[in-house]
Write a protein that holds these residues in place. Structure first.
Motif, short mmCIF file in Angstrom:
data_model
loop_
_atom_site.label_atom_id
_atom_site.label_comp_id
_atom_site.label_asym_id
_atom_site.label_seq_id
_atom_site.Cartn_x
_atom_site.Cartn_y
_atom_site.Cartn_z
N PRO A 76 32.71 85.20 -28.38
CA PRO A 76 32.53 83.83 -28.00
C PRO A 76 31.69 82.76 -28.07
O PRO A 76 30.48 83.64 -28.58
CB PRO A 76 32.60 84.43 -26.11
N TYR A 77 31.65 80.99 -27.65
CA TYR A 77 30.50 81.09 -27.25
C TYR A 77 30.89 79.89 -26.36
O TYR A 77 31.46 80.18 -25.50
CB TYR A 77 30.03 79.51 -28.44
N SER A 78 29.37 79.23 -25.71
CA SER A 78 29.09 78.56 -24.63
C SER A 78 27.98 77.78 -24.59
O SER A 78 27.63 77.74 -25.32
CB SER A 78 28.85 79.85 -23.28
N GLN A 79 28.23 77.16 -23.89
CA GLN A 79 28.27 75.77 -23.84
C GLN A 79 26.98 75.50 -22.28
O GLN A 79 28.12 75.54 -21.57
CB GLN A 79 28.08 74.27 -24.22
N ASP A 80 25.70 76.02 -22.19
CA ASP A 80 25.05 76.14 -20.55
C ASP A 80 24.59 74.43 -21.13
O ASP A 80 23.78 73.94 -22.06
CB ASP A 80 24.14 77.07 -20.23
N THR A 81 23.84 73.68 -20.14
CA THR A 81 23.32 72.21 -19.37
C THR A 81 22.15 72.31 -18.75
O THR A 81 22.14 72.95 -17.15
CB THR A 81 24.06 71.20 -18.83
N GLY A 82 21.33 71.63 -18.67
CA GLY A 82 20.42 71.99 -18.40
C GLY A 82 18.61 71.79 -18.83
O GLY A 82 18.67 70.44 -19.53
N GLY A 98 18.63 78.54 -16.17
CA GLY A 98 19.46 79.58 -16.96
C GLY A 98 20.76 79.10 -17.70
O GLY A 98 20.90 78.35 -17.91
N PHE A 99 21.21 80.17 -18.36
CA PHE A 99 21.95 80.48 -18.89
C PHE A 99 23.56 81.10 -18.80
O PHE A 99 24.41 82.01 -18.34
CB PHE A 99 22.76 80.87 -20.73
N PRO A 100 23.99 80.52 -17.63
CA PRO A 100 25.36 80.88 -16.54
C PRO A 100 26.68 81.40 -17.39
O PRO A 100 27.20 82.37 -16.64
CB PRO A 100 25.20 80.21 -15.50
N THR A 158 25.83 78.79 -27.07
CA THR A 158 25.21 80.00 -27.98
C THR A 158 26.11 80.73 -27.91
O THR A 158 27.43 80.34 -27.60
CB THR A 158 24.26 80.92 -26.27
N GLN A 159 26.32 81.44 -28.81
CA GLN A 159 26.83 82.92 -29.68
C GLN A 159 26.37 83.54 -29.80
O GLN A 159 25.49 83.75 -30.70
CB GLN A 159 27.42 82.08 -30.52
N TYR A 168 19.91 85.24 -26.04
CA TYR A 168 21.41 83.99 -27.16
C TYR A 168 20.23 83.79 -27.99
O TYR A 168 19.87 82.80 -27.88
CB TYR A 168 22.10 83.49 -25.68
N ARG A 169 21.68 83.68 -28.15
CA ARG A 169 21.41 83.10 -30.59
C ARG A 169 21.56 81.60 -30.55
O ARG A 169 22.98 81.21 -29.34
CB ARG A 169 22.43 83.59 -30.59
N LEU A 170 20.90 81.01 -30.57
CA LEU A 170 21.51 79.22 -30.36
C LEU A 170 21.80 78.87 -31.25
O LEU A 170 21.52 79.14 -32.53
CB LEU A 170 19.71 78.95 -30.30
#
Length: 111
Positions: free
Chosen positions: A22-28, A48-50, A93-94, A103-105
């Motif tokens: 999976p890949y995810s997208q976190d904002t901050g 963080g990276f929830p 990240t993935q 986490y790999r950016l």
């Protein structure tokens, strides 16, 4: 005929494994910026990276950092610009990097 069946089965399994990451997208806002003399860069977001943590992308990562040990200079510049300006970013990240510590950016969007 058996060889063809085995090959097709292996191809199906391989494509399933690749698409299962999976890949995810976190904002901050980037609250900490790490750069090493080897060229590695990592960032820590204020929230963080929830999503990455919830997706269990990298079970050994502490959840505080996303980075890449071999990052493209354009991405590195974008991260530094976002950090210095205090702008919000969305980080994709993935999986893992830095031996499982980050986490790999994959990429970054400046909001």
């Amino acid at each position: 005929m058996i060889r063809k069946y085995v090959f097709c089965s292996l191809l199906l399994v391989a494509s399933t494994v690749v698409s299962a990451v999976p890949y995810s997208q976190d904002t901050g806002v980037i609250k900490r910026f790490h750069a090493s003399n080897s060229g590695a860069v990592a960032v820590s977001l204020n929230a963080g990276f929830p999503k990455a943590s919830g997706d269990r992308q990298c079970p050994n990562a502490a959840g505080d950092w996303a980075g890449d040990t071999n990052i493209d200079p354009t991405v590195k510049s974008a991260l530094l610009a976002a950090y210095l300006s205090g702008k919000r970013v969305t980080v994709t990240t993935q999986g893992c990097d830095s031996g499982g510590g980050w986490y790999r950016l994959i990429d970054v969007y400046l909001d």
